[in-house]
Design a protein around this motif. Structure first.
Motif, PDB file in Angstrom:
ATOM      1  N   UNK A   1     -16.891   5.034  31.569  1.00 45.05           N
ATOM      2  CA  UNK A   1     -15.561   4.802  32.135  1.00 45.05           C
ATOM      3  C   UNK A   1     -14.593   4.533  30.989  1.00 45.05           C
ATOM      4  N   UNK A   2     -13.480   5.240  31.002  1.00 44.00           N
ATOM      5  CA  UNK A   2     -12.463   5.102  29.955  1.00 44.00           C
ATOM      6  C   UNK A   2     -11.165   4.588  30.575  1.00 44.00           C
ATOM      7  N   UNK A   3     -10.689   3.450  30.112  1.00 40.71           N
ATOM      8  CA  UNK A   3      -9.460   2.843  30.623  1.00 40.71           C
ATOM      9  C   UNK A   3      -8.382   2.963  29.560  1.00 40.71           C
ATOM     10  N   UNK A   4      -7.246   3.513  29.940  1.00 41.41           N
ATOM     11  CA  UNK A   4      -6.114   3.662  29.030  1.00 41.41           C
ATOM     12  C   UNK A   4      -4.916   2.879  29.576  1.00 41.41           C
ATOM     13  N   UNK A   5      -4.255   2.131  28.710  1.00 39.97           N
ATOM     14  CA  UNK A   5      -3.052   1.391  29.103  1.00 39.97           C
ATOM     15  C   UNK A   5      -1.934   1.707  28.116  1.00 39.97           C
ATOM     16  N   UNK A   6      -0.786   2.103  28.675  1.00 40.81           N
ATOM     17  CA  UNK A   6       0.333   2.481  27.831  1.00 40.81           C
ATOM     18  C   UNK A   6       1.665   2.049  28.410  1.00 40.81           C
ATOM     19  N   UNK A   7       2.726   2.428  27.736  1.00 40.05           N
ATOM     20  CA  UNK A   7       4.084   2.024  28.132  1.00 40.05           C
ATOM     21  C   UNK A   7       4.509   2.681  29.432  1.00 40.05           C
ATOM     22  N   UNK A   8       4.246   3.969  29.601  1.00 40.65           N
ATOM     23  CA  UNK A   8       4.753   4.708  30.760  1.00 40.65           C
ATOM     24  C   UNK A   8       3.686   5.001  31.810  1.00 40.65           C
TER      25      UNK A   8
END
Length: 428
Positions: free
Chosen positions: A260-267
């Motif tokens: 499982x890959x979780x990505x968190x960003x500005x938009x």
């Protein structure tokens, strides 16, 4: 000369039809590029002076009719490249635009030269391999109805992009490049995403379990699962035209927890889980409007190694829809459907062109689809959509072959949970 079989001739005509359709789409993209260039030119008379190499190109390219579209990597330098963004709808729209670039020091500005904030994310060659030659940049655009906007992209030492952060569950990435990545076990940390409208909670497999409305802090069960349908053991079996399952769907089973890959960003932020047959991604946009209130669901399906199986995505909720659900009719009218237990299971499956929803007196759960699929609601609170089918025999309806020419298939959905207020005016 011996006459070719009907089956062989059918294959030839079908492949020619697909090839003609593919070439038509390719030519249509060229026409869109010609038209957009003419519309953005201040001096329309100079249009004829542009050579073929100067014309606009689409950011998605498809090598053949059987392959998935791939994003073009924009090669950057100190000389600016120009990106034209189009809003084809008749409403004002705020959206996130994402493109691939060749440099991690990309800078985006409007046509007037005003800098634009960007989010930089990794481009993944495989589930655990990052591209070292391509980077995804995302930025926010506000577009008028049927409008065009021009942006400049160049390579600059003064670039200061917001780098997305990653959390990897049950796996590892060798070369992390410029990105910050944290390795954890799914049991050690909860998987959640949130924006100003909603908070999403996932299980250890990376599948959505719950939506929390931030307006009233209420928790709503919205559970995503995958399942298999087999085919009956009787003489007539499922084929290209017939759906004859061997009973209710069986759960999709995996022996170990998936990567499982979780990505968190500005938009935007997303959770991607890698199952054997499905790459499942749930993305939440951190913007205003309907894009921020809904959840984007993407599935890349590959069942080419299966035999007589059909894969479905099931969304279970706490909505008391009983035996009623709704589907659109050719993208226009909404048609109410009734799930009837006295009918065979396959009689309760209906076509969904663009959307299907279930509701009760308090809430409505809508599944919006980018492609036409079969949909059903076999139990209260459920929406089930069949994503791909692989069947090894002919169903005696004229095709004279099974469904065993499957390709890797991309399915894109939007999931929207809304509050309802039932009008009681005039009622006692």
């Amino acid at each position: 000369m011996k006459l070719k079989s009907t089956k062989y001739l059918f294959e030839v005509f079908r492949n020619l039809s697909f090839l003609k359709l593919f070439h038509s789409l390719t030519n249509l993209k060229k026409i869109i590029g010609y038209s957009a260039l003419l519309l953005i030119l201040k001096d329309k008379n100079s249009y004829n002076s542009y050579s073929f190499d100067n014309l606009l190109d689409m950011d998605l390219k498809q090598n053949s009719q059987g392959s998935l579209p791939q994003k073009t990597v924009i090669t950057l330098s100190a000389e600016p490249r120009y990106l034209v963004v189009c809003n084809p709808s008749e409403q004002d729209r705020i959206s996130v635009v994402s493109v691939y670039v060749s440099s991690p020091t990309a800078q985006v500005s409007s046509a007037s030269g005003k800098p634009v904030e960007i989010q930089m994310s990794a481009v993944w060659n495989t589930a655990t391999t990052i591209s070292q030659t391509a980077y995804e940049i995302s930025f926010l655009v506000q577009m008028p109805p049927l409008g065009l906007k021009v942006y400049r992209i160049l390579e600059s030492a003064s670039s200061d992009p917001h780098l997305a952060e990653y959390v990897l569950h049950n796996g590892n990435v060798k070369d992390k490049g410029i990105f910050n990545m944290k390795n954890v076990k799914s049991t050690e940390e909860d998987i959640t995403l949130e924006n100003s409208f909603v908070k999403l909670r996932f299980d250890q497999s990376g599948l959505l379990e719950e939506m929390i409305n931030k307006e009233d802090s209420k928790h709503h069960e919205v559970k995503v699962q995958f399942s298999w349908y087999g085919t009956t053991s009787k003489k007539d079996k499922s084929g290209a035209y017939l759906f004859l399952p061997d009973g209710e769907a069986k759960p999709y089973v995996y022996t170990t927890l998936p990567f499982v890959r979780v990505q968190r960003g500005r938009f935007y932020s997303d959770v991607t889980c890698f199952l054997e047959h499905v790459t499942h991604r749930v993305r939440l946009y951190n913007i205003q409007g309907i894009d921020g209130q809904s959840v984007e669901v993407s599935n890349i399906v590959d069942i080419r190694k299966e035999h007589n199986r059909e894969i479905a995505m099931r969304i279970s909720s706490s909505i008391n829809s009983q035996n009623k659900f709704y589907t659109d009719l050719n993208g226009y009218q909404i048609q109410p459907r009734m799930t009837m237990s006295k009918l065979p299971l396959q009689a309760n499956v209906y076509p969904m062109t663009t959307m299907a929803y279930i509701q009760d007196t308090k809430h409505r759960l809508t599944l919006l689809s980018a492609q036409s699929l079969g949909v059903s609601s076999l139990k209260s609170g459920q929406i089930e959509v069949i994503m791909d089918r692989r069947l090894m025999q002919d169903d005696n309806r004229g095709l004279e072959q099974g469904v065993h020419d499957n390709k890797v298939t991309a399915n894109l959905f939007r999931l929207l949970l809304e509050k309802r207020s039932v009008n009681t005016v005039g009622k006692k």
